[in-house]
Design a protein around this motif. Structure first.
Motif, mmCIF file in Angstrom:
data_model
loop_
_atom_site.group_PDB
_atom_site.id
_atom_site.type_symbol
_atom_site.label_atom_id
_atom_site.label_comp_id
_atom_site.label_asym_id
_atom_site.label_seq_id
_atom_site.Cartn_x
_atom_site.Cartn_y
_atom_site.Cartn_z
ATOM 1 N N LEU A 136 28.715 -40.475 5.924
ATOM 2 C CA LEU A 136 27.335 -40.688 5.478
ATOM 3 C C LEU A 136 27.096 -42.159 5.145
ATOM 4 N N ASP A 137 28.127 -42.793 4.533
ATOM 5 C CA ASP A 137 27.991 -44.208 4.186
ATOM 6 C C ASP A 137 27.799 -45.082 5.433
ATOM 7 N N GLN A 138 28.446 -44.667 6.535
ATOM 8 C CA GLN A 138 28.308 -45.443 7.775
ATOM 9 C C GLN A 138 26.850 -45.530 8.198
ATOM 10 N N PHE A 139 26.152 -44.414 8.017
ATOM 11 C CA PHE A 139 24.751 -44.380 8.429
ATOM 12 C C PHE A 139 23.819 -44.752 7.295
ATOM 13 N N ASP A 140 24.334 -44.581 6.064
ATOM 14 C CA ASP A 140 23.586 -44.945 4.887
ATOM 15 C C ASP A 140 22.173 -44.363 4.844
ATOM 16 N N PRO A 141 22.035 -43.056 5.068
ATOM 17 C CA PRO A 141 20.693 -42.478 4.957
ATOM 18 C C PRO A 141 20.314 -42.382 3.483
ATOM 19 N N GLU A 146 13.668 -36.610 2.552
ATOM 20 C CA GLU A 146 13.987 -35.469 3.417
ATOM 21 C C GLU A 146 13.963 -35.839 4.902
ATOM 22 N N THR A 147 13.077 -36.742 5.289
ATOM 23 C CA THR A 147 13.044 -37.121 6.709
ATOM 24 C C THR A 147 14.350 -37.816 7.118
ATOM 25 N N GLU A 148 14.951 -38.552 6.197
ATOM 26 C CA GLU A 148 16.217 -39.223 6.506
ATOM 27 C C GLU A 148 17.340 -38.194 6.676
ATOM 28 N N VAL A 149 17.315 -37.176 5.822
ATOM 29 C CA VAL A 149 18.343 -36.135 5.897
ATOM 30 C C VAL A 149 18.218 -35.364 7.219
ATOM 31 N N VAL A 150 16.991 -35.012 7.560
ATOM 32 C CA VAL A 150 16.772 -34.270 8.807
ATOM 33 C C VAL A 150 17.122 -35.151 10.011
ATOM 34 N N SER A 151 16.785 -36.428 9.924
ATOM 35 C CA SER A 151 17.115 -37.374 10.991
ATOM 36 C C SER A 151 18.633 -37.467 11.173
ATOM 37 N N MET A 152 19.333 -37.505 10.061
ATOM 38 C CA MET A 152 20.805 -37.533 10.065
ATOM 39 C C MET A 152 21.358 -36.272 10.736
ATOM 40 N N ALA A 153 20.799 -35.126 10.354
ATOM 41 C CA ALA A 153 21.233 -33.855 10.948
ATOM 42 C C ALA A 153 21.002 -33.876 12.463
ATOM 43 N N MET A 154 19.867 -34.424 12.876
ATOM 44 C CA MET A 154 19.574 -34.507 14.312
ATOM 45 C C MET A 154 20.597 -35.383 15.033
#
Lengths: 201, 73
Positions: A136-141, A146-154
């Motif tokens: 998660l730190d690599q992407f640092d969302p 919530e849009t960042e979390v969903v984007s990460m999941a995608m």
């Protein structure tokens, strides 16, 4: 932006695009006119699975990671729609884990127990892996958005889809191919559902 | 759980490099690809960008020219 563009660039590179570039920082950088967001350093160690055995171990750890990611994020989400979808997706990843394990028994070792297989997954991942937190730190969302979390999941689902599609292109056994295509299709449906969820946030 | 480093390398361009690349090419010589959702695209996007949301990319990649330099965001 949760790494969606990076995974997209990777998918295109795998489909024969010769010059494909991830715009680092995405539209945010464009708007603020400075480079922001995650860099890709340290992410280039993986060369791709060489054998069915390696692939299935990676696939299993990927499904487990997805499941853990969804459960962890479902616990944090305040939006009921996000919470609900993440629980459902976590359940499907459990099913995928079962399928990957059955494939391993079918293709590599019919005698292996679930416990022994899972210990192999752990050992293999520990050798060059990242913890979920490091990942998660690599992407640092921003996990409060919530849009960042969903984007990460995608991003993670697209990564899984890319992995399955690449391997499916090299598999000749019809049963194995069938399973890979089925899982790939389900990951793609997850992506679509996440996209629709994103539209509502 | 530990994640495998399953991510393969992808070249990146920062803001200035991206801008330079766009100005160095005619619009029909380069692809600017937006993989976000339609709503995000509508909100704001890089001029000339094509929209293909990530969920549709594996089915719709054939719409793009693999020979052209492609910038993804």
């Amino acid at each position: 932006m949760g790494g969606r563009s990076r995974v997209a660039a990777q998918m295109l590179a795998g489909k024969g695009f010769k010059q494909v570039y991830n715009v680092s920082g995405g539209i945010k950088a464009w708007k603020s006119k400075t480079a922001v967001g995650p860099q890709t350093s340290g992410m280039d160690l993986f060369q791709g699975p060489e054998t069915a055995k390696e692939f299935l171990v990676i696939a299993y750890s990927l499904e487990q990671g997805l499941q853990e990611f969804y459960l962890e994020m479902a616990g944090k989400a305040r939006n009921d729609a996000v919470k609900d979808l993440f629980h459902k997706l976590a359940d499907i990843e459990v099913k995928h884990k079962d399928q990957v394990f059955e494939r391993y028994q079918g293709m590599v070792d019919p005698e292996i127990s679930r416990e022994r297989f899972e210990s192999m997954v752990t050992v293999s991942a520990l050798e060059g892996g990242l913890t979920t937190k490091q990942y998660l730190d690599q992407f640092d969302p921003d996990l409060s958005v919530e849009t960042e979390v969903v984007s990460m999941a995608m991003s993670i689902e697209a990564q899984a889809l890319d992995l399955y599609q690449r391997v499916a292109g090299q598999v000749t056994d019809p049963d194995a191919l069938n399973v890979l295509q089925q899982i790939a299709k389900e990951e793609q449906q997850h992506l679509e559902r996440l996209g629709k969820l994103m539209d509502t946030l | 759980m530990k994640w495998m480093q399953f991510l393969t390398p992808v070249k990146s361009k920062n803001f200035n490099e991206t801008k330079q690349m766009i100005s160095d090419h005619d619009p029909d010589e380069i692809t600017i690809l937006d993989v976000r959702q339609p709503g995000e695209y509508k909100d704001s996007h890089i001029p000339g960008a094509v929209l293909i949301p990530l969920a549709e990319l594996s089915d719709r990649a054939a719409e793009l020219d693999p020979e052209k330099p492609t910038l993804v965001y």
